[in-house]
Design an enzyme around this catalytic site. Structure first.
Site, PDB file in Angstrom:
ATOM      1  N   CYS A 118       0.821  -1.000  -0.278  1.00 42.88           N
ATOM      2  CA  CYS A 118      -0.161   0.061  -0.005  1.00 42.88           C
ATOM      3  C   CYS A 118       0.903   0.868   0.117  1.00 42.88           C
ATOM      4  CB  CYS A 118      -0.700   0.029   1.272  1.00 42.88           C
ATOM      5  SG  CYS A 118      -1.823  -1.321   1.688  1.00 42.88           S
ATOM      6  N   HIS A 258      -2.530   6.699   3.548  1.00 39.67           N
ATOM      7  CA  HIS A 258      -3.144   5.563   3.432  1.00 39.67           C
ATOM      8  C   HIS A 258      -4.729   5.651   3.714  1.00 39.67           C
ATOM      9  CE1 HIS A 258      -4.136   1.835   1.664  1.00 39.67           C
ATOM     10  NE2 HIS A 258      -3.380   1.080   2.662  1.00 39.67           N
ATOM     11  N   ASN A 288     -10.226  -0.052   1.247  1.00 41.54           N
ATOM     12  CA  ASN A 288      -8.357  -0.142   1.014  1.00 41.54           C
ATOM     13  C   ASN A 288      -8.388  -0.245  -0.082  1.00 41.54           C
ATOM     14  OD1 ASN A 288      -6.571  -0.559   1.186  1.00 41.54           O
ATOM     15  ND2 ASN A 288      -5.760  -1.730   3.498  1.00 41.54           N
TER      16      ASN A 288
HETATM   17  O1  UT7 Z   1      -2.656  -1.831   3.790  1.00 41.03           O
HETATM   18  C1  UT7 Z   1      -2.804  -2.057   5.318  1.00 41.03           C
HETATM   19  C2  UT7 Z   1      -3.605  -3.156   5.274  1.00 41.03           C
HETATM   20  N1  UT7 Z   1      -4.398  -3.539   6.593  1.00 41.03           N
HETATM   21  C3  UT7 Z   1      -4.867  -3.101   7.522  1.00 41.03           C
HETATM   22  O2  UT7 Z   1      -4.193  -1.488   7.339  1.00 41.03           O
HETATM   23  C4  UT7 Z   1      -5.965  -3.501   7.998  1.00 41.03           C
HETATM   24  C5  UT7 Z   1      -4.847  -3.279   9.159  1.00 41.03           C
HETATM   25  N2  UT7 Z   1      -6.054  -3.843  10.776  1.00 41.03           N
HETATM   26  C6  UT7 Z   1      -7.137  -3.509  11.034  1.00 41.03           C
HETATM   27  O3  UT7 Z   1      -8.023  -2.533  10.491  1.00 41.03           O
HETATM   28  C7  UT7 Z   1      -8.377  -3.746  12.429  1.00 41.03           C
HETATM   29  O4  UT7 Z   1      -7.360  -4.745  12.904  1.00 41.03           O
HETATM   30  C8  UT7 Z   1      -8.884  -4.800  11.513  1.00 41.03           C
HETATM   31  C9  UT7 Z   1     -10.411  -3.975  10.686  1.00 41.03           C
HETATM   32  C10 UT7 Z   1      -8.638  -5.590  10.491  1.00 41.03           C
HETATM   33  C11 UT7 Z   1     -10.142  -5.414  12.748  1.00 41.03           C
HETATM   34  O5  UT7 Z   1     -10.033  -4.632  13.966  1.00 41.03           O
HETATM   35  P1  UT7 Z   1      -9.975  -5.107  15.146  1.00 41.03           P
HETATM   36  O6  UT7 Z   1     -10.701  -4.262  16.228  1.00 41.03           O
HETATM   37  O7  UT7 Z   1      -8.421  -5.558  15.431  1.00 41.03           O
HETATM   38  O8  UT7 Z   1     -11.041  -6.314  14.916  1.00 41.03           O
HETATM   39  P2  UT7 Z   1     -10.211  -7.588  16.190  1.00 41.03           P
HETATM   40  O9  UT7 Z   1      -9.328  -8.603  14.697  1.00 41.03           O
HETATM   41  O10 UT7 Z   1      -9.601  -7.803  17.412  1.00 41.03           O
HETATM   42  O11 UT7 Z   1     -11.379  -8.643  16.307  1.00 41.03           O
HETATM   43  C12 UT7 Z   1     -12.376  -7.924  16.736  1.00 41.03           C
HETATM   44  C13 UT7 Z   1     -13.213  -9.571  16.424  1.00 41.03           C
HETATM   45  C14 UT7 Z   1     -12.809 -10.767  16.512  1.00 41.03           C
HETATM   46  O12 UT7 Z   1     -14.310 -11.461  17.349  1.00 41.03           O
HETATM   47  P3  UT7 Z   1     -13.703 -12.300  19.090  1.00 41.03           P
HETATM   48  O13 UT7 Z   1     -11.891 -13.650  18.303  1.00 41.03           O
HETATM   49  O14 UT7 Z   1     -12.988 -11.056  19.362  1.00 41.03           O
HETATM   50  O15 UT7 Z   1     -14.714 -13.158  19.360  1.00 41.03           O
HETATM   51  C15 UT7 Z   1     -13.096 -10.998  15.511  1.00 41.03           C
HETATM   52  O16 UT7 Z   1     -13.407 -12.503  14.860  1.00 41.03           O
HETATM   53  O17 UT7 Z   1     -14.273  -9.055  15.851  1.00 41.03           O
HETATM   54  C16 UT7 Z   1     -14.244 -10.055  14.750  1.00 41.03           C
HETATM   55  N3  UT7 Z   1     -14.766 -10.246  13.626  1.00 41.03           N
HETATM   56  C17 UT7 Z   1     -15.967  -9.635  12.991  1.00 41.03           C
HETATM   57  N4  UT7 Z   1     -16.880  -9.569  13.513  1.00 41.03           N
HETATM   58  C18 UT7 Z   1     -17.951  -8.907  12.311  1.00 41.03           C
HETATM   59  C19 UT7 Z   1     -13.590  -9.709  12.182  1.00 41.03           C
HETATM   60  N5  UT7 Z   1     -14.170  -9.298  11.120  1.00 41.03           N
HETATM   61  C20 UT7 Z   1     -15.613  -9.296  11.189  1.00 41.03           C
HETATM   62  C21 UT7 Z   1     -16.781  -8.205  10.528  1.00 41.03           C
HETATM   63  N6  UT7 Z   1     -17.293  -8.869  10.960  1.00 41.03           N
HETATM   64  N7  UT7 Z   1     -16.517  -8.453   9.457  1.00 41.03           N
END
Ligand code: UT7
Length: 333
Positions: A118, A258, A288
């Protein structure tokens, strides 16, 4: 002999192409276990664009490129080199830039891809500007284009809600002294390579009968780790670029990070202590779009009057590699 290295180089035209097909959070709710509320609150994304069937990255790159060349008020024949930043090339080789060159009907000019995740657009802009500074070329077309929908596992709710397709392009040329790209801060930390990758399809894991249906053929991301890296590096790289330009964060008129996640942007901006009204955000509309996100945001910021001649603009990319890249630009157009 004049010192070419002091030549000022800037963006003199921008263009975009965002596919017409809009995929909303409500539609995703029907296909994976997610909700509009979760996606909006955790990422700020409301919808994203999806490339047409039968089209690929080079096709949308060509459209953005034509618009940028028109915006620059030049003819395509004046382009001396094409640099495409992408993680979703049409194929492993030849480069997407060569396909764009052919699509634009340009003969002979240099064309190659840059793989810096990115951060790719900032890297590509850095490379293109150096060609002009050295006097080798006068006009370089720099494009960030992605068809991420083609490498997403649409069953994986952790990733499929975050990404979208699109293309942005910029024409680089000499600009009046003191304007244009004032500084660049490019970096990488390959120890983080596993955090964001497409494992299969390369020489490490070639496609076989056995692995062809595995999730290794899709984008794979450790979201939390990338999140932490992003929040830290945006500020560090932006401050490095500002220092190299001899400027302070209070000099910034428009800050374009980004567009990966609104929470990343807000956390980074808080750490930097910048007012949010100086920050350009469009992640809600496109998700993204990896290497396309910064040139698309730049184009929209200019179109919306958020960037004017003489403004200090800061671009900051971060992503797979891990890589990062920031640039301070005194807007010349
Ligand atoms: O371009 C560069 C590349 N990418 C990025 O910059 C992305 C960087 N990361 C992020 O933006 C965030 O980490 C995410 C948006 C991917 C995730 O947000 P988070 O607040 O870090 O959530 P998490 O991974 O800690 O997940 C929290 C919960 C999990 O459930 P449990 O394990 O707590 O029960 C996930 O399974 O949210 C769950 N979850 C979802 N729930 C509903 C993950 N994806 C989803 C979803 N819908 N789409």
């Amino acid at each position: 002999m004049p010192n070419c290295n002091n030549l000022s180089v800037g963006i003199v035209g921008t263009g975009v192409y965002l596919p017409e097909t809009v995929l909303t959070n409500a539609e995703l709710e029907k296909t994976v276990d997610t909700s509009d509320e979760w996606i909006r609150s955790r990422s700020g994304i409301c919808e994203r664009r999806i490339i047409n069937e039968g089209e690929a990255t080079s096709d949308i790159a060509c459209r953005a490129a034509r618009m940028a060349v028109q915006d620059a008020g030049i003819s395509l024949q004046e382009v001396d080199a094409i640099v495409v930043a992408t993680v979703t090339p049409d194929m492993l080789f030849p480069s997407t830039a060569c396909l764009v060159q052919n699509g634009l009907g340009l003969n002979r000019v240099a064309a190659f891809d840059v793989g810096a995740g990115c951060s790719g657009f900032v890297y590509a802009m850095g490379i293109g500007s150096q060609f002009i500074k050295t006097g080798m070329y006068n006009t370089v077309l720099v494009i960030g284009a992605e068809s991420l929908s083609r490498i997403i596992n649409w069953q994986d709710r952790n990733t499929c809600v975050l990404f979208g397709d699109g293309a942005g392009a910029a024409v680089l040329r000499p600009v009046p002294e003191g304007f244009g790209i004032l500084s660049l801060d490019l970096g990488a930390d390959g120890s983080g390579a596993d955090l964001l990758k497409l494992p299969a399809g390369g020489s490490r894991m070639p496609v076989t009968h056995e692995n062809c249906c595995s999730t290794d053929h899709y984008l794979n991301m450790s979201g939390r780790e990338v999140f932490k890296f992003a929040v830290k590096i945006i500020g560090e790289s932006a401050l490095n670029a500002l220092e190299k330009a001899g400027l302070d964060k209070k000099d910034v008129d428009c800050f374009i990070p980004h567009q990966a996640n609104i929470r990343i942007i807000e956390a980074a901006v808080r750490r930097l202590n910048l007012p949010m009204d100086k920050v350009f955000v469009n992640v809600q509309k496109y998700g993204n779009t990896s290497a396309a996100s910064i040139p698309v945001a730049v184009h929209e910021a200019v179109a919306e009057g958020r960037i004017k001649r003489g403004d200090i603009v800061v671009l900051v990319g971060f992503g797979a590699g891990l890589t990062w890249g920031a640039s301070v630009i005194k807007w010349a157009k």
